[in-house]
Design a protein around this motif. Structure first.
Motif, PDB file in Angstrom:
ATOM      1  N   LYS A 160      19.047  71.243   6.977  1.00 53.50           N
ATOM      2  CA  LYS A 160      18.298  70.743   8.118  1.00 53.50           C
ATOM      3  C   LYS A 160      16.833  70.495   7.754  1.00 53.50           C
ATOM      4  N   VAL A 161      16.219  71.480   7.092  1.00 52.25           N
ATOM      5  CA  VAL A 161      14.820  71.342   6.708  1.00 52.25           C
ATOM      6  C   VAL A 161      14.651  70.177   5.756  1.00 52.25           C
ATOM      7  N   ARG A 162      15.579  70.060   4.808  1.00 55.34           N
ATOM      8  CA  ARG A 162      15.523  68.980   3.831  1.00 55.34           C
ATOM      9  C   ARG A 162      15.507  67.617   4.499  1.00 55.34           C
ATOM     10  N   SER A 163      16.476  67.400   5.392  1.00 57.72           N
ATOM     11  CA  SER A 163      16.555  66.068   5.997  1.00 57.72           C
ATOM     12  C   SER A 163      15.335  65.836   6.884  1.00 57.72           C
ATOM     13  N   TYR A 164      14.818  66.933   7.457  1.00 55.42           N
ATOM     14  CA  TYR A 164      13.615  66.754   8.268  1.00 55.42           C
ATOM     15  C   TYR A 164      12.429  66.306   7.399  1.00 55.42           C
ATOM     16  N   LEU A 165      12.318  66.912   6.222  1.00 52.90           N
ATOM     17  CA  LEU A 165      11.215  66.554   5.338  1.00 52.90           C
ATOM     18  C   LEU A 165      11.314  65.091   4.900  1.00 52.90           C
ATOM     19  N   TRP A 166      12.537  64.637   4.631  1.00 48.33           N
ATOM     20  CA  TRP A 166      12.713  63.234   4.258  1.00 48.33           C
ATOM     21  C   TRP A 166      12.275  62.315   5.386  1.00 48.33           C
ATOM     22  N   GLU A 167      12.721  62.696   6.577  1.00 50.28           N
ATOM     23  CA  GLU A 167      12.385  61.896   7.745  1.00 50.28           C
ATOM     24  C   GLU A 167      10.874  61.795   7.887  1.00 50.28           C
ATOM     25  N   LEU A 168      10.235  62.953   7.670  1.00 48.88           N
ATOM     26  CA  LEU A 168       8.786  63.031   7.821  1.00 48.88           C
ATOM     27  C   LEU A 168       8.084  62.064   6.865  1.00 48.88           C
ATOM     28  N   THR A 187       8.632  58.347   8.152  1.00 45.20           N
ATOM     29  CA  THR A 187       7.933  57.857   9.343  1.00 45.20           C
ATOM     30  C   THR A 187       6.467  57.663   9.005  1.00 45.20           C
TER      31      THR A 187
END
Ligand SMILES: Nc1ncnc2c1ncn2[C@@H]1O[C@H](COP(=O)(O)OP(=O)(O)OP(=O)(O)O)[C@@H](O)[C@H]1O
Ligand SMILES: [Mg+2]
Lengths: 268, 323
Positions: free
Chosen positions: A256-264, A267
């Protein structure tokens, strides 16, 4: 199909000082490629070779199935456009309107269509109300917008942006980048040269140049995380990706954290 | 320096602004020839010509002040030709003559007056009148005073022809310059360039590439303000290094100019190189056919204007041949 092929291309301005050395690079139709590299690594030189302003001292370049040579270069240029680094010295027209028209006049676009295209692309870069202005009354960023409109209006299959958004305000840059994404979706092949990692994030593939050699070509996602390579070319990792690297190194695995960091990092 | 605007186009609206630049250029040429066709003794015609010009300025809503500004740089030339005629033209009956006495004191007095004029002329607004006063003053001094030892005498004689021809040449110059000023005031530089290109088309038969010339003019038009900006920047930069552009002797002045010109040249070379690249990259091929965004449209007005100019030309030719 590869729309651009560079086969073992070398180039030097002065003898025995190669600025580009044995470049092999293939770019597919509809691909978006970013070229990264430190100042003086040869990025602008590479783009000038692609558009046939410089002739490789070795190797060959094929654009849209046309092998570049003195005879074919004019034909090839109808397929490839470039926005140069310095917006001042690519402003040919006496007014913004004349400047956007310049390329179209050369392509022998009929007048009615020319008027339509000028209008359309001036709107796209938010310069419509400046059409009658002269270049010395425009700011650097505005001149850059005009330069971009002038190339977009030519509707080439390939567009090179050589640090073409360096003078734009953040909103203006986002707007141009969004439009680049849209063009790319419509099938235009895009090559961006930049020092801005946020711009590189958008592309499919990244080429890293160092002292005239390609030191890395890979999917954008993996180059962006590659601290070692980026540091070699004086570039900084995006902060979320730095954190991601740290998590991986420390074996803290949280999908979850990983995909959030990518998203960040994607954007803007 | 920033105030220099080539061509000095002043926006406005009158029939002059609606005319096709080609018509204006051709009419200018036709009318110039007409002015040269007026014989030297046909004063009525010269006055008709002046009347027509005034009429043109009135209907065309061109302010006389602008035209005067256009003429001002030529004032010296105008006065010089007039004075030259008066001094050296010896034809026709004598109108007036003055005896001139040359003595040391006389000459010194005249010289003092001239020096006084040189040093005070910058405070006087009507420079031309002031110049005339100075000339009259010198003549009066030489004519009336006979101070000390007169070692030589002379005569200033004004002949009729001198006055007439002097006046005639002056008027001719004024009319021609006024016409050209009307053209540049009422035509945008880009349109002027377009018109020139069209008018020069026949030169193609002489293997002169008119499109290329037009391109050169258009790029010059585009770059003149930029280069002036650049010159300003360099002057500021050099001033901050201690070069003083306002003061200095001749030698300093030369150094100042060099310190401006050298960087200007280098910048211009780099610029033209990059500009050539940008033009080529946008598919520019010298001499190739291009479509044009700006197109010229010929109106009824243009036909009328051209016919009127031709009638004037024919009129002045007829007078010259018949009279
Ligand atoms: N016209 C030229 N003549 C001689 N050498 C040149 C010329 N243009 C560039 N060079 C040299 O070639 C090398 C590469 O220049 P290039 O402009 O391609 O770099 P770049 O990667 O675009 O740099 P930047 O990030 O600063 O734009 C530099 O070392 C530069 O000094
Ligand atoms: Mg560069």
């Amino acid at each position: 199909m590869d729309i651009i092929q560079m086969k073992n291309v070398s180039f030097s301005y002065q003898q025995d000082q190669p600025v580009l050395d044995g470049i092999n690079l293939n770019i597919k139709k509809g691909e978006w490629v970013t070229i990264l590299g430190h100042n003086g690594s040869g990025k602008s030189t590479l783009s000038k070779l692609l558009i046939g302003l410089l002739k490789p001292s070795q190797g060959e370049i094929i654009i849209d199935n046309i092998t570049l040579s003195r005879e074919t270069v004019h034909e090839a240029r109808k397929h490839i456009g470039i926005v140069f680094q310095n917006p001042d010295n690519q402003f040919v027209g006496v007014t913004v309107r004349d400047d956007i028209a310049f390329g179209l006049e050369n392509l022998q676009v009929p007048r009615n269509e020319m008027v339509e295209r000028i209008d359309k692309y001036a709107h796209k870069v938010h310069m419509a109300e400046y059409l009658n202005k002269e270049p010395h009354n425009l700011s650097g960023g505005q001149k850059q917008r005009v330069a971009i409109a002038g190339i977009l209006a030519m509707q080439t299959d390939i567009i090179i942006f050589d640090e073409a958004t360096s003078m734009l305000d953040p909103k203006g840059r986002r707007m141009i980048l969004d439009y680049m994404s849209q063009l790319n979706k419509e099938g235009v092949t895009i090559i961006t040269i930049t020092h801005d990692m946020k711009e590189a994030v958008l592309s499919d593939r990244i080429v890293v140049l160092k002292k005239g050699k390609i030191i890395k070509v890979d999917k954008a996602k993996s180059v962006l995380k590659d601290q070692e390579t980026l540091e070699k070319s004086n570039l900084e990792l995006l902060l979320p990706l730095k954190v991601l690297n740290y998590l991986e190194k420390e074996n803290i695995d949280n999908e979850k954290v990983r995909s959030y960091l990518w998203e960040l990092s994607l954007t803007r | 320096m920033k105030n220099i605007v080539i061509g000095r186009y002043i926006p406005g609206n009158s029939f002059l602004y609606k005319m096709d630049p080609r018509t204006k250029i051709i009419s200018l040429f036709v009318l110039m020839v007409a002015v040269f066709m007026i014989p030297r003794d046909a004063f009525e015609m010269m006055f008709i010509g002046i009347g027509l010009i005034v009429l043109l300025l009135l209907i065309g809503k061109i302010s006389i002040k602008r035209v005067y500004l256009g003429l001002r740089p030529l004032m010296f030339l105008l006065i010089f030709t007039f004075v030259f005629q008066i001094l050296f033209n010896r034809q026709g009956p004598e109108l007036q003559s003055w005896d001139l006495n040359y003595s040391f004191l006389n000459i010194i007095a005249a010289a003092v007056l001239v020096l006084f004029w040189i040093f005070t002329k910058k405070y006087v607004r009507t420079k031309i009148l002031y110049f005339a006063f100075m000339l009259v003053g010198v003549i009066i001094i030489l004519n009336q005073l006979s101070l000390g030892n007169v070692f030589s005498t002379g005569q200033l004689v004004i002949h009729e022809e001198a006055l007439l021809i002097g006046f005639f040449i002056m008027m001719r110059l004024i009319i021609i310059v006024t016409l050209s000023t009307v053209l540049t005031l009422s035509t945008k530089p880009t349109d002027l360039n377009l018109g020139l290109e069209a008018v020069m088309k026949p030169l193609k038969f002489l293997r002169i590439n008119t499109e290329e010339i037009a391109m050169i003019i258009s790029i010059s038009l585009r770059y003149i303000p930029t280069l002036l900006d650049e010159a300003n920047k360099i002057m500021l930069a050099q001033a901050s290094r201690g070069v003083d552009f306002a003061e200095g002797k001749l030698k300093d002045k030369v150094m100042q100019i060099i310190s401006l010109l050298v960087p200007m040249f280098i910048i211009s070379f780099k610029r033209s190189d990059e500009l050539a690249n940008a033009m080529e990259a946008r598919c520019f091929i010298p001499g190739a056919t291009r479509t044009r965004l700006h197109q010229l449209f010929w109106n009824r007005l243009d036909t009328v204007a051209l016919v009127v100019s031709l009638i004037i030309l024919i009129g002045s030719i007829t007078v010259r041949v018949v009279v």
